[in-house]
Design an enzyme around this catalytic site. Structure first.
Site, PDB file in Angstrom:
ATOM      1  N   CYS A 126       0.703  -4.240  -1.211  1.00 38.28           N
ATOM      2  CA  CYS A 126       1.037  -3.108  -2.065  1.00 38.28           C
ATOM      3  C   CYS A 126       1.003  -1.827  -1.248  1.00 38.28           C
ATOM      4  CB  CYS A 126       0.073  -3.002  -3.238  1.00 38.28           C
ATOM      5  SG  CYS A 126       0.485  -1.612  -4.307  1.00 38.28           S
ATOM      6  N   GLY A 127       2.156  -1.196  -1.089  1.00 36.26           N
ATOM      7  CA  GLY A 127       2.243   0.023  -0.292  1.00 36.26           C
ATOM      8  C   GLY A 127       1.666   1.238  -0.979  1.00 36.26           C
ATOM      9  N   HIS A 128       1.945   1.401  -2.283  1.00 38.72           N
ATOM     10  CA  HIS A 128       1.451   2.608  -2.957  1.00 38.72           C
ATOM     11  C   HIS A 128      -0.077   2.590  -3.015  1.00 38.72           C
ATOM     12  CE1 HIS A 128       0.664   0.436  -6.783  1.00 38.72           C
ATOM     13  NE2 HIS A 128       0.003   1.531  -7.136  1.00 38.72           N
ATOM     14  N   ASP A 148       7.396  -0.497 -11.507  1.00 33.93           N
ATOM     15  CA  ASP A 148       6.684   0.356 -10.561  1.00 33.93           C
ATOM     16  C   ASP A 148       7.197   1.781 -10.695  1.00 33.93           C
ATOM     17  OD1 ASP A 148       5.391   1.530  -8.376  1.00 33.93           O
ATOM     18  OD2 ASP A 148       5.594  -0.278  -7.152  1.00 33.93           O
ATOM     19  N   GLY A 207       5.987   0.511  -1.884  1.00 32.58           N
ATOM     20  CA  GLY A 207       5.889   0.545  -0.428  1.00 32.58           C
ATOM     21  C   GLY A 207       6.318  -0.737   0.247  1.00 32.58           C
ATOM     22  N   SER A 208       5.868  -1.890  -0.260  1.00 32.18           N
ATOM     23  CA  SER A 208       6.294  -3.157   0.334  1.00 32.18           C
ATOM     24  C   SER A 208       7.771  -3.413   0.067  1.00 32.18           C
ATOM     25  CB  SER A 208       5.448  -4.312  -0.213  1.00 32.18           C
ATOM     26  OG  SER A 208       5.467  -4.340  -1.629  1.00 32.18           O
TER      27      SER A 208
END
Length: 342
Positions: free
Chosen positions: A98-100, A259, A264-265
């Site tokens: 998870c990027g965020h 989302d 991010g991913s």
């Protein structure tokens, strides 16, 4: 103050800090979660799922959360090179990347002292279920700024896959990996328009597509079976990635969660796909926005490999903000004490 009842579990049993990155919630466990067992981060993920999933439900579902909630469980790392480990949670389970949330952790880890702040940039390794992620957080005069991360190798899993949707017929999708697998398709190809179509129609088409692919197509990750599944679908405004403008897309993950951030991913996966198609080159800086219209920047740092897969390493950047803290009370006679979904 606690209610005067024998049914109340002592305050402090489960505490969290709430943040958001580009509008997407990040609920970080700060106390009361048991130590997870496992010699790898994926084994800890299995322990959380099998033995402690009621805590995820308490944090993610109503009445304390909602259908679109997202969370983080910090854990001790198993990788000797990592400074901190993490599990990612949502309304229906556990993510692999998870990027965020990684961007939020870049700020939170410095503020809590888990990572010692170093100006002008503090760097550390975050062990995620998909693998180690390099995190870098800007800091100037004690003020924390943007966080960027270099994730695991992003690569194209398949291009030009034909899928038949009962609602509209044939569509062509690409699947790419950025720590999780996403199906990419343009709004036009789904007979949708971001400016005209209702959010319910967009979600219905996204859920239809991801369910069809999950039912008819098997994804195998080159290193770990637990990572081999389609996490979501990203509906793009255009078929390409433009350098001169913000690239809009909507990401529906897990069981249809939208989302709010650019994901991010998903940005990593989209950049890997764009590089394979010749739309971007190494060093190009691109901007991506999601449902909130707040953007992440993304760039391809270099070519890289994941096992036998040729791909790219990307750098994704954004900023997280605080929302509050909570100290949960769970009463044993509450019929909804472990949460519920509408």
């Amino acid at each position: 103050m606690l209610p005067k009842t024998d049914q109340a579990i002592k305050a402090g049993t489960l505490t969290v800090t709430d943040m958001h990155t580009a509008g997407e919630p990040v609920r970080i466990v700060t106390g009361g979660y048991p130590e997870l067992k496992g010699s790898t981060i994926l084994e800890k993920r299995q322990d959380a799922l099998k033995n402690h999933d009621h805590l995820r439900k308490i944090m993610m579902l109503e009445p304390r959360g909602h259908n679109e909630m997202y969370g983080v469980i910090p854990v001790a790392p198993n990788n000797s090179s990592a400074d901190l480990g993490v599990l990612f949670t949502h309304g229906s389970g556990y993510s692999t990347m998870c990027g965020h949330a990684t961007i939020a952790l870049g700020r939170w880890a410095l503020e809590t002292g888990l990572i010692t702040p170093v100006e002008p940039v503090t760097e550390f390794i975050l062990e995620c279920p998909c693998g180690p992620v390099h995190v870098a957080t800007a800091i100037e005069d004690g003020v924390i700024g943007d966080t960027s991360f270099e994730s695991v190798t992003g690569y194209v899993h398949i291009q030009g896959m034909e899928v038949i949707l009962p609602s509209i017929g044939h569509v062509t999708v690409d699947i790419a990996y950025g720590g999780a697998y996403y199906a990419f398709v343009s709004a036009t190809d789904l007979q949708l328009d971001f400016e005209v179509s209702s959010k319910d129609d967009i979600k219905a088409r996204a859920v239809e597509l991801v369910n069809i692919i999950r039912q008819t197509y098997i994804i195998e990750h080159p290193q770990a079976a637990d990572l081999g599944f389609l996490y979501g679908v990203i509906i793009t405004e255009t078929n390409d990635v433009r350098l001169s403008d913000t690239n809009r897309h909507l990401c529906y993950f897990a069981e249809g969660q939208l989302d709010r951030s650019p994901t991010g991913s998903g940005v990593t996966a989209r950049l890997a796909l764009a590089y394979a198609k010749g739309h971007v080159d190494i060093g190009d800086v691109c901007f991506f926005s999601g449902a909130s219209d707040l953007s992440f920047s993304g760039t391809i740092s270099r070519e890289s490999q994941l096992a036998d897969k040729n791909g790219v390493t990307t750098q994704v950047s954004g900023r997280a903000y605080h929302c509050g803290t909570s100290n949960y009370i769970i009463e044993t006679d509450d019929p909804l004490r472990e949460g519920w979904q509408l």
